[in-house]
Design a protein around this motif. Structure first.
Motif, short mmCIF file in Angstrom:
data_model
loop_
_atom_site.label_atom_id
_atom_site.label_comp_id
_atom_site.label_asym_id
_atom_site.label_seq_id
_atom_site.Cartn_x
_atom_site.Cartn_y
_atom_site.Cartn_z
N LYS A 129 6.55 -32.86 91.31
CA LYS A 129 6.74 -31.64 92.10
C LYS A 129 8.18 -31.17 92.07
O LYS A 129 8.46 -30.01 92.28
N ILE A 173 0.47 -39.36 84.66
CA ILE A 173 0.32 -38.08 83.97
C ILE A 173 1.73 -37.55 83.70
O ILE A 173 2.60 -37.62 84.55
N LYS A 209 7.42 -38.20 83.84
CA LYS A 209 6.18 -38.02 84.58
C LYS A 209 6.11 -36.61 85.20
O LYS A 209 7.14 -36.00 85.48
N MET A 210 4.89 -36.11 85.35
CA MET A 210 4.71 -34.81 86.01
C MET A 210 5.19 -34.97 87.45
O MET A 210 4.82 -35.94 88.11
N GLY A 251 -1.02 -34.72 88.49
CA GLY A 251 -0.58 -36.12 88.53
C GLY A 251 -0.92 -36.75 89.87
O GLY A 251 -1.48 -37.84 89.94
N ASN A 252 -0.61 -36.04 90.96
CA ASN A 252 -0.91 -36.55 92.29
C ASN A 252 -2.41 -36.78 92.46
O ASN A 252 -2.85 -37.76 93.06
N GLY A 257 0.01 -44.05 92.11
CA GLY A 257 0.30 -43.93 90.68
C GLY A 257 1.26 -45.04 90.26
O GLY A 257 1.84 -45.74 91.10
N GLY A 311 -5.65 -42.24 85.39
CA GLY A 311 -4.64 -41.16 85.38
C GLY A 311 -3.38 -41.59 86.12
O GLY A 311 -2.72 -40.77 86.73
N ALA A 312 -3.07 -42.89 86.05
CA ALA A 312 -1.97 -43.43 86.86
C ALA A 312 -0.60 -42.89 86.44
O ALA A 312 0.37 -43.02 87.17
N HIS A 353 -0.10 -31.65 92.52
CA HIS A 353 -0.37 -31.32 91.11
C HIS A 353 -1.37 -32.31 90.51
O HIS A 353 -1.80 -33.27 91.18
N ASP A 385 4.20 -45.11 89.15
CA ASP A 385 5.61 -45.07 89.55
C ASP A 385 5.88 -45.79 90.88
O ASP A 385 7.03 -46.09 91.18
#
Ligand code: ADP
Ligand code: TRP
Length: 328
Positions: A200, A188, A197-198, A20-21, A150, A185-186, A18, A152
């Protein structure tokens, strides 16, 4: 200790990638392979993926789908080794060795573990707890100095550094301490609950996949949670949309931000502008992905090649670690 630049990162084959990834990790992977060709190792971490309930019949297809996402996003097997974690068995073996020097207390403190423990109360296995040790093995096997991820994953990386220090101190200098490499964009956020966080593992409406159809991008963004837009403050939902836009069209993002500051932002305009931009930006991705999907043999071949490159480095490092620990 010699610290040649080496880059490693991994993504779980748990579904289509997605935004975020991509914005948090994959986009950076592509930039780094261009900046540091031949020293990047990008791994599909299937051993990590089986720590949560999954369908065995689907695992290989998911690995394949993730490989398609990697390649369509611009990873180039001539510059970076792209490989499957479980095929380089050194990962599991080094993990066992690192298990013996990792305090359980450090693992129990991991935010992701605590979070998963809450969400899957009926499925807490030792793999979930030990997950960051396998991640440390992934990184240390390649003596990676830089890890594009990211936000996280920063805590997991801190633990990797702690494990490397402990190993070096106990058995002699072996591993460099890797640094995280973050992007704009670390982090999203989810479209439906922008305080999370966004991800999957969340519901489909909350994320946009990289091959999402234009109509679906539009409708998901239309329903994205934002505040009323009059207070001069964007709120987490609006800010998230702006962060996404900022990466692909910084000038337009600035204009929307100024409107917001003046209390005049129109979220409907921001959403429809962003939908058009995303459709345009990921158009070539969708095409490349479709084309690659029609050549599965070539994709598997390339993963095999990446695995062989990875194994060469991994086996030398594992041997060194075993020597230092007195096995050989
Ligand atoms: P997910 O949480 O969606 O299952 P993964 O755990 O496989 O994703 O993460 C793969 C990479 O993508 C990691 O580097 C992670 O930090 C990054 N990443 C995941 N979600 C986000 C997000 N919402 N924003 C930014 N980066 C993210
Ligand atoms: N734990 C990471 C995630 O959930 C995935 C991962 C596994 C990883 N091994 C890694 C990331 C090594 C960077 C380096 O996103």
């Amino acid at each position: 200790m010699k610290k040649d630049t080496r880059i490693l990162s991994g993504i779980q084959p748990t579904g289509k990638l997605h935004l975020g990834n991509y914005l948090g990790a994959l986009k950076n992977w592509v930039a780094l392979q261009d900046e540091f060709p031949q020293v990047c190792y990008y791994c599909i971490v299937d051993l990590h993926a089986v720590t949560a309930p999954y369908e065995p019949k689907e695992l290989k297809q998911r690995v394949f789908d993730t490989a398609l996402d990697f390649l369509a996003a611009g990873l180039d097997p001539d510059k970076a080794a792209i490989f499957i974690q479980s095929q380089v068995t050194e990962h599991s073996e080094l993990m066992w060795l690192l298990n013996t020097i990792t305090p359980i207390g450090s693992l129990e403190r991991m935010t992701q573990y605590k979070d998963k423990k809450k969400r899957h109360a009926d499925h807490i296995n030792a793999g979930l707890l030990n997950y960051p040790i396998l991640m440390a093995a992934d990184i240390l096997l390649y003596r990676a100095t830089m890890v594009p991820v990211g936000e996280d994953q920063v805590q997991h990386l801190e633990l990797t550094r702690e494990i490397a220090r402990k190993f070096n101190y106990t058995f002699g200098d072996t591993f460099p301490e890797p640094e995280p490499r973050l992007t704009r964009g670390a982090r999203i956020m989810s479209l439906t609950a922008p305080e999370n966080k966004m991800s999957k593992s969340d519901m489909e409406r909350s994320y946009i996949t990289l091959d999402e159809e234009p109509e679906s991008i539009k409708s998901k963004l239309k329903k994205a949670v934002t505040d009323a837009g009059t207070s001069g403050d964007l709120g987490p939902g609006g800010q998230n949309l702006l962060t996404i836009l900022e990466v692909i069209d910084p000038e337009a993002a600035k204009n929307f931000e100024n409107d917001a500051k003046a209390g005049q932002i129109r979220y409907a305009d921001l959403k429809s502008y962003l939908a058009d931009k995303l459709t345009e930006y990921f158009g070539p991705f969708r095409e490349r992905r479709q084309e690659l999907a029609s050549k599965p043999d070539a994709v598997w071949e390339l993963l095999l090649d990446g695995t062989q490159q990875a194994r060469r480095i991994a086996s030398a490092t594992l041997r060194d670690a075993k020597k230092k620990m007195g096995f050989i």
